[in-house]
Design a protein around this motif. Structure first.
Motif, PDB file in Angstrom:
ATOM      1  N   ALA A 158     -31.261 -33.532  25.889  1.00 38.60           N
ATOM      2  CA  ALA A 158     -32.232 -34.586  25.579  1.00 38.60           C
ATOM      3  C   ALA A 158     -32.795 -34.468  24.178  1.00 38.60           C
ATOM      4  O   ALA A 158     -33.289 -35.437  23.619  1.00 38.60           O
ATOM      5  CB  ALA A 158     -33.361 -34.571  26.610  1.00 38.60           C
ATOM      6  N   SER A 208     -28.094 -30.353  30.056  1.00 36.32           N
ATOM      7  CA  SER A 208     -27.622 -31.633  29.564  1.00 36.32           C
ATOM      8  C   SER A 208     -27.979 -32.729  30.561  1.00 36.32           C
ATOM      9  O   SER A 208     -27.879 -32.544  31.763  1.00 36.32           O
ATOM     10  CB  SER A 208     -26.104 -31.572  29.367  1.00 36.32           C
ATOM     11  N   TYR A 226     -21.089 -38.479  27.652  1.00 35.70           N
ATOM     12  CA  TYR A 226     -22.492 -38.463  27.215  1.00 35.70           C
ATOM     13  C   TYR A 226     -23.200 -37.164  27.580  1.00 35.70           C
ATOM     14  O   TYR A 226     -24.396 -37.030  27.362  1.00 35.70           O
ATOM     15  CB  TYR A 226     -23.249 -39.645  27.824  1.00 35.70           C
ATOM     16  N   GLY A 232     -31.000 -33.600  21.558  1.00 36.14           N
ATOM     17  CA  GLY A 232     -29.960 -33.875  20.587  1.00 36.14           C
ATOM     18  C   GLY A 232     -29.151 -32.657  20.201  1.00 36.14           C
ATOM     19  O   GLY A 232     -28.233 -32.738  19.403  1.00 36.14           O
ATOM     20  N   GLU A 243     -29.452 -39.769  30.729  1.00 36.02           N
ATOM     21  CA  GLU A 243     -30.432 -40.097  29.691  1.00 36.02           C
ATOM     22  C   GLU A 243     -29.728 -40.502  28.406  1.00 36.02           C
ATOM     23  O   GLU A 243     -30.161 -41.432  27.713  1.00 36.02           O
ATOM     24  CB  GLU A 243     -31.357 -38.907  29.449  1.00 36.02           C
ATOM     25  N   GLU A 244     -28.657 -39.801  28.061  1.00 34.22           N
ATOM     26  CA  GLU A 244     -27.915 -40.153  26.860  1.00 34.22           C
ATOM     27  C   GLU A 244     -27.242 -41.517  27.018  1.00 34.22           C
ATOM     28  O   GLU A 244     -27.191 -42.314  26.082  1.00 34.22           O
ATOM     29  CB  GLU A 244     -26.861 -39.076  26.560  1.00 34.22           C
TER      30      GLU A 244
END
Length: 284
Positions: A133, A145, A128, A135, A149-150
């Motif tokens: 955040a 990265s 992930y 995209g 959060e992903e």
């Protein structure tokens, strides 16, 4: 309730937003629903969802085979050391196992749990952490990265069955842990995690088969309890198991009317006349 246990189920964390249990006035359609409705009259109700998914996963791993009283300080110490202003998954993926084990020692099984957390964190970062955040591909962006959060977006937005299957593929994550993440992070309706209390209570009540395993009990409860009541049913059943329907000395042994579920319970494996208590699977 034991003095060693908190008054509320800490594993649920803060109420957060998301799914709130609603108790309708209509007559319960199943005995399982009647039990949960009665628990609703006795215990606190809360909303589900809103917890960070990776932190919720870590918290639930910490709670395995121990009490909330033991796991909560371990969680607090972990967050103080690894969760201050950084991505928790990245921090744990880079953590030294011995240092993490020392940090979470109060939760018990700290060597095993620390290895599990690091392995899961490494997988979350690997799977992930390829986008930021916004995209964009992290390799083409100056934005750091944020794998946690992903992962959180995956848990809260993806199809629940897909999320559960993915979580169960993580080493050290069983059905109860996966379901807790779906409930407390995703706020998903119709999820009834089964821990040792729930497994005991609903077989003892005669709602699930005496020899049903944890998954068998979950299937029965999720089929017989309305989706919006499953989350509360889980946390309230834990409280009921601590206060009344304990493993070795349920309240009905001393007084048949002492238990608020007396008229709904088949007392499978409980014999007030002799004071004997057995696992429902071993009952006559």
């Amino acid at each position: 309730m034991s003095d060693d246990e908190p008054a509320e189920n800490i594993s649920g964390g803060s109420a957060g937003g998301g799914l709130a249990a609603e108790f309708d006035e209509h007559e319960a359609e199943t005995r399982a629903e009647a039990v949960v409705d009665r628990l609703g009259e006795r215990y606190w109700q809360k909303a589900y969802g809103g917890q960070d998914a990776f932190e919720c996963l870590v918290r639930t791993i910490l709670s395995q085979n121990t009490s909330d009283k033991a796991s909560q300080p371990a969680h607090d110490a972990l967050m103080d050391r690894y969760g201050d202003g950084t991505d928790l998954a990245v921090a744990l993926a880079d953590a030294e196992q011995s240092a993490l084990a020392e940090t979470i020692e109060s939760a018990g099984l700290y060597n095993q749990k620390s290895k599990t957390m690091i392995a899961i964190a490494e997988r979350v970062v690997d799977e992930y952490g390829s986008v930021d955040a916004s995209g964009e591909d992290a390799s083409d962006s100056e934005t750091e990265s944020r794998p946690a959060e992903e992962f959180d977006a995956f848990v809260t937005e993806e199809d629940p069955a897909t999320v559960r299957e993915t979580l169960l593929d993580f080493s050290g994550v069983g059905p109860k842990t996966a379901d807790c993440v779906l409930l407390f992070s995703g706020g998903r309706a119709g999820v009834f995690p089964v821990d040792t209390h729930v497994h005991r209570i609903y077989r003892r009540l005669g709602i699930a088969a005496p020899d049903a395993d944890h998954e068998g009990v979950r299937e029965v409860l999720e089929a017989q309890v309305p989706a919006e009541k499953c989350g509360f049913g889980h946390t309230a059943s834990i409280q009921f198991g601590r206060e009344y329907c304990t493993a070795r000395k349920p309240a009905c042994l001393d007084d048949p009317e002492a238990c608020p579920m007396a008229d709904l319970c088949e007392q499978v494996g409980v014999y007030p006349a002799t004071g004997e208590v057995t696992d429902p699977a071993e009952a006559d």
